[in-house]
Write an enzyme that holds these catalytic residues in place. Sequence first.
Site, PDB file in Angstrom:
ATOM      1  N   GLY A 159      -0.652  -7.422 -13.213  1.00 27.99           N
ATOM      2  CA  GLY A 159      -1.807  -7.519 -14.091  1.00 27.99           C
ATOM      3  C   GLY A 159      -3.052  -8.143 -13.504  1.00 27.99           C
ATOM      4  CG  ASP A 161      -8.047  -8.037 -13.848  1.00 25.36           C
ATOM      5  OD1 ASP A 161      -8.679  -9.039 -13.444  1.00 25.36           O
ATOM      6  OD2 ASP A 161      -7.563  -7.960 -14.995  1.00 25.36           O
ATOM      7  CG  ASP A 326      -2.958   1.193   5.791  1.00 22.48           C
ATOM      8  OD1 ASP A 326      -2.534   0.033   5.915  1.00 22.48           O
ATOM      9  OD2 ASP A 326      -2.228   2.170   5.574  1.00 22.48           O
ATOM     10  CD  GLU A 355      -1.805  -1.877   9.305  1.00 30.91           C
ATOM     11  OE1 GLU A 355      -0.845  -2.593   9.006  1.00 30.91           O
ATOM     12  OE2 GLU A 355      -1.981  -0.737   8.829  1.00 30.91           O
TER      13      GLU A 355
END
Length: 605
Positions: A159, A161, A326, A355
Amino acid sequence: MKNILLLTAFIFPLVLFSQPDIKKTEPLHWFIGMEEPTFQLMIYGKDIADSKVIIKDDGVFLKRKITTANENYIFLYLEINNNRKEGPVNISFSKNGKTTEIEYQLYKKEKHHNINQISPSDVMYLLMPDRFADGDPETNNIEGYLEKSNRENPGGKHGGDIQGVIDHLDYLEELGITTVWLNPVQENNMESYSYHGYSITDYYHIDKRLGSNNLYKQFVEKSHEKGLKVIMDLIFNHIGSNHYWMKDLPTENWIHQWPEFTQTNYTGSVVSDPYASNYDYKKMVNGWFVKTMPDLNQDNELLADYLIQTSLWWIEYAKIDGIRMDTYPYPDKVMMANWVERVKKEYPGFFIVGETWLNNASFESYWSRKPNSSDSEYNSKLPSISDFPVCFAIQEAFKPEGSVYSIYEVMAKDFIYTDPFMHKIFVDNHDMDRIFHVLDNDFEKFKLSLTVLLTTRGIPQILYGTEILMDGHGDHGVLREDFPGGWKNDKVNIFTGKNVSDSQNESLDFMKKILNWRKNSEAIARGSLKHYIPENEIYFYERRSDNDKVVVIINNNDSEQTLDLSRFSESVKEGEKAKEIISGQSLIVEDKITLNPNQALILDF
């Protein structure tokens, strides 16, 4: 008949029998005044391919219309005159005597929107929004999203955010952070494990459980107001299996297809290996990460253009300051170099870090920028790489039976890099056991590791919670645990000080001192590095600029040590005055110095 629609992400004709039926266009809008005036507009709708496309606009020209074997896609390459005014361009699609007309919005590109250049003076704070703070509980469960919030499930949505991050920017500013890096925030509408963000199902929309495009833009604005820079996490290698493409691929080779599921071999060294077999190479770059992450084929020019434009769109729309890419060695390496070049063409000075998870410096150096490379030599053009060898060296140095020689040795290999001072350095990240756990929850060794991280060459990155000794390990869902105080009724609240332990407060105090000092240190921001071969587990190094000098002494012993300073006369001389940053004490250099067990000294001259 004709329908005029304002185009955002989805388009629904006003009359059901109107043809063609356009459902989606990407990018959501585009910009006038880009260095490259031509862009790709992807149109998606049933049987749209054989429509006749007409643009009646003095400032916008249709250069190419490309269709594929899938009749539900059209790729339009539009050229925009730099003198065109802001406003929509009308594009009509005619078929079977019927026409659908759309209004595609064009905005002026800001000539220079004051990109905050990221440099060694910065410290990145890496946080996973879902695990940091729940600023808007009403977004925890959104209709149409498959996974609901469940804090009891370590691998589930919790939850957190974007509003939660905005609410606690003061905390990051006071801590001494200069740059905020959020794990991916684009839509990840997956059945499970959607919390981490690396299974994108829509490149152009923020996941509604995290917020909205507008809220993300506000986050960047509010961060900038506090002097914080923002890095966006992007993935070009793969998507989530629930991406709409997977239900209707634009082309058969949009993703890498195999007769049966084939996983990558996760061996990045294959890409640079001059003796690699075709079998190993193909499996590395074309194999899927996991079954729920289809591997994108960047050799497809239509897809390559699409991906490049997503990054340009977010830079211009949200005014971000950097991108962390990524899994950098996994996509097509030529396309990735072209992407870097295109971004730098549009936004000189923009920061990109790849990365590059490789275990030694020789493999890492393949991915670092080479300004004077030959035509035959691969050049990634990356401004920054993720320096895993430094990470592993620092970890090893301060483990039981470890040696600081590992740090000396990895730094001594910097001759193979173009600019190691621009590398992102770290002691852990969201994919690794936390450093406090790695060091057996030894606070003294923890302080030594963080001192090196924050004073040696490179751009440090800290994982959220490191500053309060979070020690998650093993399962990713566990090591990415919730930040204490990010949720209402948390027993411990770091933000307010509620039930914060003495050790957490001590760690926070330690981190704040170094982080806020280094923001104003010229030697750290622009200084050279000189180090001495460690003897008796004492590592001595100097950072020096024209107007500033910092000396760091690491005693990696469980006993007190007396250090003769005559060997280090290049860096310190008797009678010099310095301030020790951690203790705040002033001292005058003598011929010897006494070091406490497991002590780090940061001497600012």
